[in-house]
Motif scaffolding. Sequence first.
Motif, PDB file in Angstrom:
ATOM      1  N   SER A 221      31.811  34.451 -60.662  1.00  0.00           N
ATOM      2  CA  SER A 221      31.122  33.529 -59.758  1.00  0.00           C
ATOM      3  C   SER A 221      29.619  33.545 -60.052  1.00  0.00           C
ATOM      4  O   SER A 221      29.086  34.510 -60.604  1.00  0.00           O
ATOM      5  CB  SER A 221      31.364  33.924 -58.301  1.00  0.00           C
ATOM      6  N   ALA A 222      28.944  32.472 -59.677  1.00  0.00           N
ATOM      7  CA  ALA A 222      27.490  32.405 -59.841  1.00  0.00           C
ATOM      8  C   ALA A 222      26.822  33.528 -59.047  1.00  0.00           C
ATOM      9  O   ALA A 222      25.842  34.119 -59.510  1.00  0.00           O
ATOM     10  CB  ALA A 222      26.975  31.038 -59.400  1.00  0.00           C
ATOM     11  N   ASP A 223      27.348  33.844 -57.862  1.00  0.00           N
ATOM     12  CA  ASP A 223      26.783  34.929 -57.061  1.00  0.00           C
ATOM     13  C   ASP A 223      26.863  36.276 -57.785  1.00  0.00           C
ATOM     14  O   ASP A 223      25.918  37.066 -57.739  1.00  0.00           O
ATOM     15  CB  ASP A 223      27.494  35.037 -55.705  1.00  0.00           C
TER      16      ASP A 223
ATOM     17  N   GLU B 209      32.670  24.817 -63.438  1.00  0.00           N
ATOM     18  CA  GLU B 209      34.081  24.663 -63.062  1.00  0.00           C
ATOM     19  C   GLU B 209      34.903  25.810 -63.621  1.00  0.00           C
ATOM     20  O   GLU B 209      34.516  26.463 -64.584  1.00  0.00           O
ATOM     21  CB  GLU B 209      34.619  23.338 -63.606  1.00  0.00           C
ATOM     22  N   GLY B 210      36.040  26.042 -63.010  1.00  0.00           N
ATOM     23  CA  GLY B 210      36.964  27.052 -63.507  1.00  0.00           C
ATOM     24  C   GLY B 210      36.508  28.470 -63.284  1.00  0.00           C
ATOM     25  O   GLY B 210      36.713  29.331 -64.142  1.00  0.00           O
ATOM     26  N   GLN B 211      35.856  28.732 -62.159  1.00  0.00           N
ATOM     27  CA  GLN B 211      35.390  30.081 -61.816  1.00  0.00           C
ATOM     28  C   GLN B 211      34.550  30.686 -62.942  1.00  0.00           C
ATOM     29  O   GLN B 211      34.738  31.824 -63.357  1.00  0.00           O
ATOM     30  CB  GLN B 211      36.579  30.982 -61.452  1.00  0.00           C
TER      31      GLN B 211
END
Length: 153
Positions: free
Chosen positions: A27-29, A110-112
């Motif tokens: 994830s971005a986080d 997209e796509g985790q």
Amino acid sequence: MRQLQPDTLIKNPLGRPVVSSVVIACSADELWAVVGRFEGFDAFIPALARISMTGSGVGSLRKKWFHDGNIVVEQLNSHDARTMHMTWTTIYNTLGVARLWAAMGVESLEGQQARATWTIIAEPVDARDKKGFEQFIQDFADSALDNVRRLLG
């Protein structure tokens, strides 16, 4: 007597941006938690022996000691955890860098997946070695982000 006027030695560098980017299946986080910590670059740059901070948040100073004895002092110019973006400027170093400005950003894909992008604009002290200097900066950033991929991949 001449009246003193405000001045500064800090100037933005001129030159072609060096850009390094990595896409990681996370994830971005999660990615921002690693590359968005101004005080935590030693987590993915093995050449760093340690980092110390003076202050916190925008305006804080980061002092980086490298295993080879080099030192870099940088100031955090901006940091936005919501947009996952930060910028900083080198104000002192022993690496032969005259001026350096950098930005780190993270975006969700997209796509985790997420992408970290490190942009650096820098000038060498010795302008005769501009091409070798740019390659050194590119290799350094690419290696660091490859380490991030290994940490999170």
